[in-house]
Every structure is written in structure tokens, then in C-alpha cells.
Design a protein around this motif. Structure first.
Motif, PDB file in Angstrom:
ATOM      1  N   ILE A 115      -4.799   3.932  -0.576  1.00  0.00           N
ATOM      2  CA  ILE A 115      -5.086   3.675   0.840  1.00  0.00           C
ATOM      3  C   ILE A 115      -3.849   3.148   1.557  1.00  0.00           C
ATOM      4  CG2 ILE A 115      -6.407   2.200   2.412  1.00  0.00           C
ATOM      5  CD1 ILE A 115      -8.745   2.403   0.428  1.00  0.00           C
ATOM      6  N   LEU A 116      -3.164   2.165   0.965  1.00  0.00           N
ATOM      7  CA  LEU A 116      -1.964   1.635   1.605  1.00  0.00           C
ATOM      8  C   LEU A 116      -0.856   2.688   1.628  1.00  0.00           C
ATOM      9  CD1 LEU A 116      -0.915  -0.961   2.894  1.00  0.00           C
ATOM     10  CD2 LEU A 116       0.182  -1.514   0.744  1.00  0.00           C
ATOM     11  N   GLN A 117      -0.754   3.471   0.567  1.00  0.00           N
ATOM     12  CA  GLN A 117       0.227   4.555   0.539  1.00  0.00           C
ATOM     13  C   GLN A 117      -0.052   5.553   1.658  1.00  0.00           C
ATOM     14  OE1 GLN A 117       0.624   6.117  -3.393  1.00  0.00           O
ATOM     15  NE2 GLN A 117       2.057   7.730  -2.831  1.00  0.00           N
ATOM     16  N   LEU A 118      -1.313   5.832   1.898  1.00  0.00           N
ATOM     17  CA  LEU A 118      -1.705   6.739   2.967  1.00  0.00           C
ATOM     18  C   LEU A 118      -1.310   6.192   4.334  1.00  0.00           C
ATOM     19  CD1 LEU A 118      -3.349   9.321   3.701  1.00  0.00           C
ATOM     20  CD2 LEU A 118      -5.382   7.873   3.737  1.00  0.00           C
ATOM     21  N   LEU A 119      -1.453   4.883   4.514  1.00  0.00           N
ATOM     22  CA  LEU A 119      -1.130   4.265   5.800  1.00  0.00           C
ATOM     23  C   LEU A 119       0.375   4.150   6.031  1.00  0.00           C
ATOM     24  CD1 LEU A 119      -3.803   1.393   5.805  1.00  0.00           C
ATOM     25  CD2 LEU A 119      -3.881   3.545   7.065  1.00  0.00           C
ATOM     26  N   VAL A 120       1.125   3.926   4.968  1.00  0.00           N
ATOM     27  CA  VAL A 120       2.566   3.691   5.102  1.00  0.00           C
ATOM     28  C   VAL A 120       3.356   4.993   5.172  1.00  0.00           C
ATOM     29  CG1 VAL A 120       4.589   2.660   3.955  1.00  0.00           C
ATOM     30  CG2 VAL A 120       2.413   1.435   3.986  1.00  0.00           C
ATOM     31  N   SER A 165      -1.832  -3.182  -4.098  1.00  0.00           N
ATOM     32  CA  SER A 165      -1.472  -2.743  -2.747  1.00  0.00           C
ATOM     33  C   SER A 165       0.041  -2.611  -2.605  1.00  0.00           C
ATOM     34  CB  SER A 165      -2.023  -3.726  -1.712  1.00  0.00           C
ATOM     35  OG  SER A 165      -3.435  -3.822  -1.810  1.00  0.00           O
ATOM     36  N   LEU A 166       0.779  -3.560  -3.186  1.00  0.00           N
ATOM     37  CA  LEU A 166       2.237  -3.467  -3.150  1.00  0.00           C
ATOM     38  C   LEU A 166       2.735  -2.207  -3.845  1.00  0.00           C
ATOM     39  CD1 LEU A 166       3.656  -7.060  -3.796  1.00  0.00           C
ATOM     40  CD2 LEU A 166       4.035  -5.608  -1.799  1.00  0.00           C
ATOM     41  N   GLN A 167       2.054  -1.803  -4.898  1.00  0.00           N
ATOM     42  CA  GLN A 167       2.444  -0.575  -5.570  1.00  0.00           C
ATOM     43  C   GLN A 167       2.325   0.623  -4.637  1.00  0.00           C
ATOM     44  OE1 GLN A 167      -0.001   0.964  -8.665  1.00  0.00           O
ATOM     45  NE2 GLN A 167       1.468   2.588  -9.125  1.00  0.00           N
ATOM     46  N   GLY A 168       1.281   0.634  -3.802  1.00  0.00           N
ATOM     47  CA  GLY A 168       1.147   1.701  -2.816  1.00  0.00           C
ATOM     48  C   GLY A 168       2.296   1.712  -1.828  1.00  0.00           C
ATOM     49  N   LEU A 169       2.747   0.509  -1.415  1.00  0.00           N
ATOM     50  CA  LEU A 169       3.901   0.418  -0.517  1.00  0.00           C
ATOM     51  C   LEU A 169       5.155   0.964  -1.195  1.00  0.00           C
ATOM     52  CD1 LEU A 169       5.196  -0.641   2.118  1.00  0.00           C
ATOM     53  CD2 LEU A 169       5.468  -2.854   0.979  1.00  0.00           C
ATOM     54  N   GLY A 170       5.384   0.566  -2.444  1.00  0.00           N
ATOM     55  CA  GLY A 170       6.553   1.074  -3.156  1.00  0.00           C
ATOM     56  C   GLY A 170       6.490   2.567  -3.384  1.00  0.00           C
ATOM     57  N   SER A 171       5.311   3.088  -3.688  1.00  0.00           N
ATOM     58  CA  SER A 171       5.164   4.527  -3.936  1.00  0.00           C
ATOM     59  C   SER A 171       5.452   5.339  -2.683  1.00  0.00           C
ATOM     60  CB  SER A 171       3.752   4.824  -4.433  1.00  0.00           C
ATOM     61  OG  SER A 171       3.495   4.167  -5.646  1.00  0.00           O
ATOM     62  N   ALA A 172       5.048   4.812  -1.519  1.00  0.00           N
ATOM     63  CA  ALA A 172       5.279   5.535  -0.272  1.00  0.00           C
ATOM     64  C   ALA A 172       6.765   5.769  -0.034  1.00  0.00           C
ATOM     65  CB  ALA A 172       4.674   4.754   0.905  1.00  0.00           C
ATOM     66  N   PHE A 173       7.599   4.847  -0.493  1.00  0.00           N
ATOM     67  CA  PHE A 173       9.047   5.016  -0.352  1.00  0.00           C
ATOM     68  C   PHE A 173       9.646   5.764  -1.542  1.00  0.00           C
ATOM     69  CE2 PHE A 173       8.343   1.541   2.619  1.00  0.00           C
ATOM     70  CZ  PHE A 173       9.187   1.875   3.668  1.00  0.00           C
ATOM     71  N   ALA A 174       9.302   5.354  -2.769  1.00  0.00           N
ATOM     72  CA  ALA A 174       9.948   5.921  -3.956  1.00  0.00           C
ATOM     73  C   ALA A 174       9.562   7.383  -4.167  1.00  0.00           C
ATOM     74  CB  ALA A 174       9.591   5.095  -5.183  1.00  0.00           C
TER      75      ALA A 174
END
Length: 522
Positions: A115-120, A165-174
Motif C-alpha cells: 500500500i505504501l509502495q503504491l502511494l509513493v 511500511s518503511l520497506q514499501g518506501l524503500g522498495s518504491a525507490f530501489a
């Protein structure tokens, strides 16, 4: 005298060793500056980042439910002792309520990453287009390292939720910057398909090996060890990135063209069809991962090791699917759409046969079919996204692969939350039949891509100016690359012909016309 001779001999030996080490270091530095060697190292860095991300995504599957259940039971015992120290009333209804609450917590925890990856992703795609691929990749690895460390030492649900959730943030960039960097470094279509296929193999390996890896280490070494191992690998990958690419000293992006805005890419019908296919093909995997273990336990009375190894055999057909698609794409690049459509049909047929399986051995076949089909779709369509950007937009890949990441995230965000509700309301059989039908019905939509390979690139005024004197660092670099390659316009790959002197007839023809973002056919 003997002592002096011995010391002088040691000194000479040490000098020779130091000289050899210096020579090897110099050779290594020269090799790392070589463009071909450097892009191989970049491919390794990106593949390790993707491997880590998917291992961290799946390693919690055997760990977190058991760990949260232990935390829940400890809290329930503490509350019971405090409120009812001298009673031992029947707590069956309370146990059922706690189990239901625990299932919801696990589903939300699993889905929070996607979900966070989708938003970021909309923000990360634009950011990558602006600053390049290396700095966002470093940001992603840093956030993933922090997330993994929190997972290792977190001891309550709130901390684990923040880590997930932080993992989703990192995945969105990496993930986005890594795939985009591969597409940028490998401009020949055949090389690009091969490199992206290798990256997909690492994604598959991480997803399928992580559950047994995490389960074994959790069983024998505790919760922290699997995450500490992954954190150390993540740290090493980040140091390798800093050593090879040196993102903060890289000035090649300063004069690069601005990428096409994401909203324009989203309304491109060809990109929209590819994005839809990526979402549809991943729905069976995303929906089965959180539901198949309970179904196996109920219908097959499967043991814990069978449920833990459910997806492991599917790794081999996935790698085989990647390999065969890369080989077929090299020989018949105009049939990429067909390979994707065939993959959707295989996924649909395999999904429909899952409920008919009565034993663990029978179940392996349709799950292998699902992963084989996903390999066909991903390996055929991910390079197609880069090609579409090359011929219809500006060759900057951050936003288009952010769209691909959004497509994956939609499936994996819905999976842990929606799949359980569908099974509870309609049943496991209906869930699989629905997923299979959706995949089969979507396959004809890929017919829209059948003429993509005949498109020729649109050259902007900036590209035409590069035939004159270079202006700025980026233009100088592009001129050097062109003079080194002498292969014509490489991003069109197998679809455009140039003569042996590097002359491209389309370039001369197109330089007389204005820039156009629409498709033109040869």
C-alpha cells in the motif's frame, strides 16, 4: 649478517607483494571504469537489491504469524492474570476473538508494504526522472537496511508495522530505479531483455526461497538472525554501489532531457495495456499466497513443511520461463505480445485447476504453471515498456517503471486483505475460477501491441542537434557513446535496420520533420 640478509629478503618480498597489490588495484579500477564491466557490476548491484527486497517481503511469512501469536498469548495471559487472578473460566470465545483479530493484524501488516509502495511510486518515479537512477537506488537500499534492522529488533506490532511500511518506501525507490537503470544501461533490445530476465530470476529466487530460509533460521536461531543476515547483505550492496557508481560525484544527469510526465505515460494506450497485464498476471500469486496454506490444511491435512515448501518447486519453471522468453524474443522480437498473451492463458488455466488438486504432489503442477506464465508475461512486457518510451516519448525510464511497480503493488496490496474476504464469502474454488477467467479474458487485449515493433522512434530537435557539435556534458557523453558503438539507433533494436557504416536512413528522414509522440509505422 644472516639476520640482516633475512630482513632484507623480507623487505624485498613485502615490496613485491605491495607492488602486485597496487597493480591489481589499478587493474581493478581500470576494469571498473570500462563501460561494459561497469554495467555488469551495476546489474549485480540491482539484482542483489531486488533479491533483498523480495526476500524481506516473503521472509516474514513463516515468522510473523507465529511471533505475533506468541505476543498475543503473552498479553492475553497477562491481562487474564491481572483481571482474574483466581479464576480459570472457559475462554473459548475469547480465543476465537483473539484469532480473528490476529488474522486481521497479519493481513494489514502484510499489505502495508504494497500500500505504501503504491502511494509513493508516483512521487518516486518523477524524482528518479529528475535526479537519475543511482541516488534513488542508494536511498532505497538505505531505507531497506533501516527497515530490516527494525524488523530484527522490533518486539511489538506497532514497531513491526512501521518496519513493514518503511520497506514499501524503500522498495518504491530501489525497485523502480534499479529496473530503470538496467533499461538505461542496456540499450540494445536483445541485451535489455536478457538483463531484465536476469533481474526477474533474482526476484523469483528471493520470493520463493525466502520462506524456507526464514523458517529454518527462525526455528533454530531465533527471530533476529534472518533479518540481521539480510541487513548485512543490504549494507554490503550499498557500499558496492557507492564504490562503483559514486552517485554523489556523477554529473552525467545534469543536462539530460526531462522525462515524460507520468500522467501522460498512464494515458498512453500501449503502456496502459502493458500495465494492466502486469497487474492481472500477478493477481493469482498475490491472492494465493495468503490463502493457500489454510486451504491445504483444511482439504489436504498438509504438514507444516509442505505448506512452507509450497512455492519452492515453482522457482524452476519460473527461471525456465524467463530463459525461453529471452531466447524467443531474440529470434522473434515482433512476437513479444504473443508471449505475454500465452503467459496469461497459462496462468488462467493453472489457476482454475488449483481447487481440483487433492494432494501436495498434484498441487505443485498448477503452481508451477502459474509461475511459468508470470515469467512469460513479465519477461516479454517489461522490455516492451522501455521500447515504448524510446519510440513514443523521451528515453528516461523512471516514471514508466514506476507505473510497472504500481501495477505489481495493486495486486499485492489487495491480496492479503481482499483474498481472505472472497474465500470467506464465496469460497476458495470461486476465487481461483475468477482469477483464471480474468487472466484468460485479458489476453486478447495484448493484440493492441502486435504492431509495436514496427514503430520508429520520434527524434526531438535535441536529438537532431546531437548530429552537430555537442553542447553540455550529457551531449558530449552521448556523442562519445555513439562514436564508440557505431551501430545506429540502438534502442529500436531488432526492429530498425542500419547499414554497415552506421548510417540510419530514418535519422535523415526524421530530422526533416517535427517531433511527434504518436506511433509511426515503417
Amino acid at each position: 649478517m644472516d639476520g640482516e640478509g633475512g630482513w632484507s629478503g623480507l623487505a624485498k618480498t613485502a615490496a613485491v607483494k605491495l607492488s602486485e597489490m597496487g597493480e591489481r588495484t589499478k587493474q581493478l579500477g581500470t576494469a571498473m571504469r570500462d563501460p561494459h564491466q561497469q554495467r555488469r557490476i551495476i546489474l549485480v548491484i540491482v539484482c542483489v537489491a531486488l533479491l533483498l527486497d523480495n526476500m524481506l517481503y516473503m521472509v516474514i511469512v513463516p515468522i510473523i504469524p507465529d511471533y505475533l501469536a506468541d505476543l498475543e498469548s503473552e498479553q492475553a495471559e497477562h491481562v487474564h492474570v491481572v483481571m482474574h487472578p483466581n479464576t480459570s473460566a472457559n475462554s473459548t470465545s475469547q480465543d476465537k476473538s483473539n484469532k480473528s483479530n490476529l488474522d486481521i493484524q497479519i493481513g494489514v501488516l502484510f499489505a502495508s508494504k504494497a500500500i505504501l509502495q503504491l502511494l509513493v511510486n508516483p512521487l518516486s518515479g518523477t524524482f528518479i526522472d529528475r535526479v537519475g537512477y543511482d541516488i534513488p537506488l542508494l536511498i532505497g537500499l538505505t531505507v531497506m537496511f533501516v527497515s530490516t534492522s527494525i524488523f530484527a529488533f522490533g518486539e511489538n506490532y506497532a514497531t513491526l508495522f512501521v518496519a513493514r511500511s518503511l520497506q514499501g518506501l524503500g522498495s518504491a525507490f530501489a525497485d523502480t530505479s534499479g529496473i530503470a537503470m538496467i533499461a538505461d544501461k542496456y540499450t540494445e533490445e536483445a541485451e535489455r531483455s536478457r538483463a531484465l530476465g536476469i533481474a526477474l530470476a533474482f526476484i523469483s529466487f528471493g520470493s520463493l526461497v525466502a520462506p524456507p530460509f526464514g523458517g529454518v533460521l527462525y526455528e533454530f536461531a531465533g527471530k533476529r538472525v534472518p533479518f540481521i543476515v539480510l541487513a548485512c547483505i543490504c549494507l554490503a550492496d550499498g557500499f558496492l554501489l557507492l564504490t562503483v557508481i559514486k552517485p554523489f560525484s556523477n554529473r552525467t544527469r545534469e543536462n539530460m532531457p526531462v522525462g515524460t510526465p507520468m500522467y501522460r505515460l498512464m494515458i498512453d494506450p500501449y503502456i496502459a495495456v502493458v500495465a494492466g497485464a502486469l497487474t492481472v498476471c500477478n493477481i493469482p500469486l498475490a491472492f494465493l499466497e495468503p490463502t493457500i496454506a489454510n486451504w491445504m490444511e483444511t482439504t489436504m491435512h498438509s504438514s507444516q513443511w509442505e505448506m512452507g515448501l509450497t512455492w519452492l518447486p515453482a522457482f524452476f519453471p519460473h527461471v525456465f520461463g524467463v530463459y525461453i522468453t529471452v531466447r524467443l524474443a531474440a529470434k522473434h522480437p515482433n512476437l513479444q505480445w504473443f508471449y505475454g498473451a500465452l503467459g496469461l492463458v497459462i496462468i488462467g488455466a493453472s489457476s482454475c485447476t488449483v481447487p481440483a488438486c487433492k494432494t501436495f504432489g498434484q498441487l505443485i503442477a498448477p503452481l508451477c504453471g502459474i509461475c511459468f506464465g508470470i515469467a512469460l508475461v513479465d519477461t516479454a512486457l517489461l522490455p516492451t515498456l522501455a521500447f515504448l518510451v524510446d519510440v513514443r516519448h523521451v528515453s528516461v525510464y523512471g516514471s514508466v517503471y514506476a507505473i510497472a511497480d504500481i501495477s505489481y503493488s495493486i495486486a499485492y496490496a489487495m491480496g492479503p486483505i481482499v483474498a481472505g474476504q472472497i474465500v470467506h464469502s464465496l469460497g476458495f474454488v470461486q476465487l481461483n475460477l475468477g482469477m483464471g477467467l480474468v487472466n484468460v479474458l485479458y489476453a486478447p487485449a495484448l493484440l493492441l501491441l502486435r504492431n509495436v515493433c514496427q514503430m520508429k522512434p520520434s527524434y526531438s530537435e535535441r536529438d537532431n542537434l546531437l548530429d552537430e557539435a555537442p553542447q553540455g556534458l550529457y551531449d558530449t557523453i552521448k556523442m562519445e557513446e555513439r562514436s564508440a558503438k557505431k551501430k545506429g539507433y540502438s534502442t529500436a533494436g531488432n526492429c530498425l535496420s542500419v547499414d554497415e557504416n552506421g548510417f540510419d536512413p530514418f535519422r535523415v528522414q526524421q530530422s526533416l520533420s517535427e517531433e511527434s509522440s504518436g506511433p509511426e509505422y515503417t
